[in-house]
Design a protein around this motif. Structure first.
Motif, PDB file in Angstrom:
ATOM      1  N   ALA A   1     -50.010 -46.982   2.963  1.00 46.01           N
ATOM      2  CA  ALA A   1     -51.122 -47.791   2.437  1.00 46.01           C
ATOM      3  C   ALA A   1     -50.794 -48.278   1.026  1.00 46.01           C
ATOM      4  CB  ALA A   1     -52.413 -46.972   2.412  1.00 46.01           C
ATOM      5  N   ALA A   2     -51.082 -49.565   0.782  1.00 43.29           N
ATOM      6  CA  ALA A   2     -50.875 -50.167  -0.541  1.00 43.29           C
ATOM      7  C   ALA A   2     -52.082 -51.054  -0.830  1.00 43.29           C
ATOM      8  CB  ALA A   2     -49.594 -50.996  -0.543  1.00 43.29           C
ATOM      9  N   ILE A   3     -52.136 -51.611  -2.027  1.00 39.32           N
ATOM     10  CA  ILE A   3     -53.258 -52.498  -2.380  1.00 39.32           C
ATOM     11  C   ILE A   3     -52.756 -53.946  -2.455  1.00 39.32           C
ATOM     12  CG2 ILE A   3     -54.904 -53.131  -4.225  1.00 39.32           C
ATOM     13  CD1 ILE A   3     -55.753 -50.555  -2.924  1.00 39.32           C
ATOM     14  N   PRO A   4     -53.437 -54.874  -1.752  1.00 37.99           N
ATOM     15  CA  PRO A   4     -53.067 -56.286  -1.869  1.00 37.99           C
ATOM     16  C   PRO A   4     -53.493 -56.815  -3.246  1.00 37.99           C
ATOM     17  CG  PRO A   4     -55.019 -56.017  -0.475  1.00 37.99           C
ATOM     18  CD  PRO A   4     -54.574 -54.642  -0.855  1.00 37.99           C
ATOM     19  N   VAL A   5     -52.585 -57.467  -3.945  1.00 37.09           N
ATOM     20  CA  VAL A   5     -52.868 -57.829  -5.349  1.00 37.09           C
ATOM     21  C   VAL A   5     -53.898 -58.968  -5.454  1.00 37.09           C
ATOM     22  CG1 VAL A   5     -51.795 -58.683  -7.489  1.00 37.09           C
ATOM     23  CG2 VAL A   5     -50.715 -56.863  -6.196  1.00 37.09           C
ATOM     24  N   SER A   6     -54.102 -59.723  -4.377  1.00 37.87           N
ATOM     25  CA  SER A   6     -55.088 -60.820  -4.443  1.00 37.87           C
ATOM     26  C   SER A   6     -56.484 -60.313  -4.808  1.00 37.87           C
ATOM     27  CB  SER A   6     -55.149 -61.584  -3.117  1.00 37.87           C
ATOM     28  OG  SER A   6     -55.650 -60.751  -2.104  1.00 37.87           O
ATOM     29  N   VAL A   7     -56.789 -59.043  -4.488  1.00 32.27           N
ATOM     30  CA  VAL A   7     -58.150 -58.542  -4.761  1.00 32.27           C
ATOM     31  C   VAL A   7     -58.439 -58.457  -6.258  1.00 32.27           C
ATOM     32  CG1 VAL A   7     -58.207 -57.197  -2.629  1.00 32.27           C
ATOM     33  CG2 VAL A   7     -57.569 -56.069  -4.753  1.00 32.27           C
ATOM     34  N   PHE A   8     -57.397 -58.524  -7.070  1.00 37.35           N
ATOM     35  CA  PHE A   8     -57.600 -58.465  -8.519  1.00 37.35           C
ATOM     36  C   PHE A   8     -57.800 -59.859  -9.119  1.00 37.35           C
ATOM     37  CE2 PHE A   8     -55.001 -54.737  -7.421  1.00 37.35           C
ATOM     38  CZ  PHE A   8     -55.667 -53.712  -8.070  1.00 37.35           C
ATOM     39  N   TYR A   9     -57.888 -60.871  -8.265  1.00 39.76           N
ATOM     40  CA  TYR A   9     -58.074 -62.254  -8.738  1.00 39.76           C
ATOM     41  C   TYR A   9     -59.461 -62.744  -8.363  1.00 39.76           C
ATOM     42  CZ  TYR A   9     -53.083 -62.933  -9.747  1.00 39.76           C
ATOM     43  OH  TYR A   9     -51.819 -62.857 -10.275  1.00 39.76           O
ATOM     44  N   GLU A  10     -60.033 -63.581  -9.247  1.00 35.34           N
ATOM     45  CA  GLU A  10     -61.365 -64.129  -8.982  1.00 35.34           C
ATOM     46  C   GLU A  10     -61.408 -64.842  -7.638  1.00 35.34           C
ATOM     47  OE1 GLU A  10     -62.519 -67.192 -11.751  1.00 35.34           O
ATOM     48  OE2 GLU A  10     -64.658 -66.886 -11.345  1.00 35.34           O
TER      49      GLU A  10
ATOM     50  N   PRO B   1     -54.329 -60.871 -12.707  1.00 28.83           N
ATOM     51  CA  PRO B   1     -55.057 -59.842 -11.990  1.00 28.83           C
ATOM     52  C   PRO B   1     -55.716 -58.851 -12.949  1.00 28.83           C
ATOM     53  CG  PRO B   1     -52.680 -59.405 -11.889  1.00 28.83           C
ATOM     54  CD  PRO B   1     -52.851 -60.718 -12.560  1.00 28.83           C
ATOM     55  N   ALA B   2     -57.041 -58.605 -12.733  1.00 26.81           N
ATOM     56  CA  ALA B   2     -57.817 -57.771 -13.652  1.00 26.81           C
ATOM     57  C   ALA B   2     -58.330 -56.527 -12.937  1.00 26.81           C
ATOM     58  CB  ALA B   2     -59.006 -58.558 -14.188  1.00 26.81           C
ATOM     59  N   TYR B   3     -58.348 -55.423 -13.656  1.00 29.84           N
ATOM     60  CA  TYR B   3     -58.943 -54.194 -13.134  1.00 29.84           C
ATOM     61  C   TYR B   3     -60.392 -54.496 -12.734  1.00 29.84           C
ATOM     62  CZ  TYR B   3     -60.242 -49.330 -12.680  1.00 29.84           C
ATOM     63  OH  TYR B   3     -60.693 -48.141 -12.192  1.00 29.84           O
ATOM     64  N   ASP B   4     -60.866 -53.839 -11.702  1.00 30.39           N
ATOM     65  CA  ASP B   4     -62.076 -54.344 -11.039  1.00 30.39           C
ATOM     66  C   ASP B   4     -63.403 -54.039 -11.733  1.00 30.39           C
ATOM     67  OD1 ASP B   4     -62.000 -51.651 -10.483  1.00 30.39           O
ATOM     68  OD2 ASP B   4     -62.475 -51.872  -8.354  1.00 30.39           O
ATOM     69  N   CYS B   5     -63.433 -53.183 -12.753  1.00 31.41           N
ATOM     70  CA  CYS B   5     -64.750 -52.833 -13.315  1.00 31.41           C
ATOM     71  C   CYS B   5     -65.225 -53.799 -14.397  1.00 31.41           C
ATOM     72  CB  CYS B   5     -64.758 -51.397 -13.836  1.00 31.41           C
ATOM     73  SG  CYS B   5     -63.918 -51.165 -15.413  1.00 31.41           S
ATOM     74  N   TYR B   6     -64.375 -54.726 -14.836  1.00 26.36           N
ATOM     75  CA  TYR B   6     -64.782 -55.586 -15.963  1.00 26.36           C
ATOM     76  C   TYR B   6     -65.864 -56.601 -15.549  1.00 26.36           C
ATOM     77  CZ  TYR B   6     -60.017 -54.175 -17.539  1.00 26.36           C
ATOM     78  OH  TYR B   6     -58.875 -53.494 -17.861  1.00 26.36           O
ATOM     79  N   ASP B   7     -65.549 -57.367 -14.527  1.00 25.97           N
ATOM     80  CA  ASP B   7     -66.399 -58.504 -14.144  1.00 25.97           C
ATOM     81  C   ASP B   7     -67.838 -58.097 -13.808  1.00 25.97           C
ATOM     82  OD1 ASP B   7     -67.634 -60.303 -12.100  1.00 25.97           O
ATOM     83  OD2 ASP B   7     -65.934 -61.578 -12.553  1.00 25.97           O
ATOM     84  N   PRO B   8     -68.043 -57.092 -12.922  1.00 25.37           N
ATOM     85  CA  PRO B   8     -69.431 -56.755 -12.564  1.00 25.37           C
ATOM     86  C   PRO B   8     -70.264 -56.279 -13.754  1.00 25.37           C
ATOM     87  CG  PRO B   8     -67.879 -55.626 -11.114  1.00 25.37           C
ATOM     88  CD  PRO B   8     -67.071 -56.289 -12.167  1.00 25.37           C
TER      89      PRO B   8
END
Ligand SMILES: Cc1ncc(COP(=O)(O)O)c(C=O)c1O
Length: 378
Positions: free
Chosen positions: A340-349, A116-123
């Motif tokens: 409220a929590a964050i689902p970890v799948s969103v950090f995966y491609e 799982p990667a922090y979301d600002c890298y890919d874009p």
């Protein structure tokens, strides 16, 4: 208009925070502290305003702040960094990461990152024509598989983006990880590193294995930090990038036309704070106490907490409760159970779903206790 980022929508952080507000839920989703900051720091902001420190800062950042950072790096890692040529103050780590990617990446370059990667890298990589290559951290330890990485590097791979301590996983590196990285760099002379170390002061086990400690790795690295995380002021968006002179020169070419410089008033305050700050080493114990409070309060719940060695997030496996997809469960948890929590799948491609949610414990003890009580009722 043709979108350059057709797959990017509203981030899950905005979605979950909005849902938390709508349902009056306790928000452990987005990563920000809800406790007050130090009075000394507040007073320094006032002092900066009284001293009219409200005009442009120098392009690379105030020299008094850069000198304080260099002193801090020397104390922490025993490494001498030149504040004139190797440190640039940025609008948070996000702008530091974006700027380093902009300075480095051209069309066709491959950039390896770990999910799982922090979301600002890919874009950011996509915006500059690069090709993100996502590898996975091993599950459930969330450690880097250095052999797999070595296999995936091609002659097009230009950059590795690494994050230690890791958000969202809470995993950290040991000294062998640095050695493995060094071996990889020895083998692949075309490679650069962005090492995202925003949680450098929030590590509970072992010492922080910053890439700054290894001279060879440092010679090819942009290392990014965030005062938002260290001083509990995420809204200030103040961070910095440490990189060798040649890399910093290219970094600043982008930086000066992207923002030119960042918030002078807050830079003044943080420089003043760091001059007398002897409490940075207490940040980890403060968060460790909060982590333990939250984990202990969930001991009788049906969640299974995964190890958390760093950051202010901990992961909870909910497979004893339901087999719903994590995003569905996170939304239902907010609506029906008030947390409220964050689902970890969103950090995966490809949205890999291990049935794990991320909870932020950078909250007051009252907030954590109230959230745990609700979670124990499920
Ligand atoms: C791993 C990681 N990198 C970078 C950032 C961005 O830091 P900043 O708010 O200073 O831009 C965050 C913020 O949550 C983060 O968790």
């Amino acid at each position: 208009m043709q979108s350059k980022l057709p797959h990017v929508g509203t981030t899950i952080f905005s979605v979950m925070s909005a849902l938390a507000t709508e349902h009056n839920a306790i928000n452990l989703s987005q990563g920000f502290p809800n406790f007050p900051i130090s009075d000394t720091l507040k007073n320094l902001v006032n002092e900066a305003l009284q001293a009219d420190q409200v005009q442009y800062a120098p392009m690379p950042g105030r020299i008094d702040l850069r000198q304080q950072i260099a002193a801090q790096v020397l104390t922490k890692h025993g490494v001498a960094i030149n504040p004139e040529t190797e440190i640039t103050i940025t609008a948070g780590a996000t702008q530091a990461i974006f700027t380093a990617i902009a300075a480095l990446i051209s069309a066709g370059d491959e950039v390896i990152m770990f999910d799982p990667a922090y979301d600002c890298y890919d874009p950011a990589v996509v915006l500059f024509g690069g090709k993100p290559v996502h590898l996975k951290l091993r599950f459930p330890s969330y450690q880097v598989d250095w052999n797999e990485l070595d296999d995936k590097i091609t002659d097009k791979t230009k950059l590795l983006i690494l994050n230690n301590p890791n958000n969202p996983a809470g995993s950290v590196w040991n000294a062998n990880d640095l050695l493995s990285l060094e071996q990889i760099l020895q083998k692949h002379p075309q490679l650069y590193i962005i090492s995202d170390e925003v949680y450098e002061y929030i590590q509970f086990e072992g010492t922080h294995q910053s890439v700054l400690k290894n001279e060879f790795i440092r010679s090819r690295s942009f290392v990014t930090y965030s005062f938002g995380k260290t001083l509990h002021v995420t809204g200030w968006k103040l961070g910095y990038c440490v990189a060798p002179e040649l890399l910093t020169r290219e970094f600043r070419k982008v930086h000066q036309f992207n923002v030119f410089c960042v918030n002078n008033t807050m830079q003044y305050a943080v420089a003043g704070y760091l001059q007398h700050a002897n409490d940075l080493d207490t940040i980890a114990s403060m968060y460790q106490r909060k982590r333990d409070l939250f984990i202990n309060a969930l001991a009788n719940s049906r969640f299974t907490l995964l190890p958390c060695a760093g950051t202010y997030f901990c992961l909870a496996d909910y497979s004893n409760i339901t087999d719903e997809p994590d995003t569905e469960f996170a939304k239902r948890l907010t609506r029906e159970n008030g947390v409220a929590a964050i689902p970890v799948s969103v950090f995966y491609e490809y949205l890999t779903d291990h049935k794990v949610l991320r909870f932020c414990f950078a909250k007051t003890d009252e907030t954590l206790t109230a959230a745990a009580e609700k979670l124990c009722r499920i």
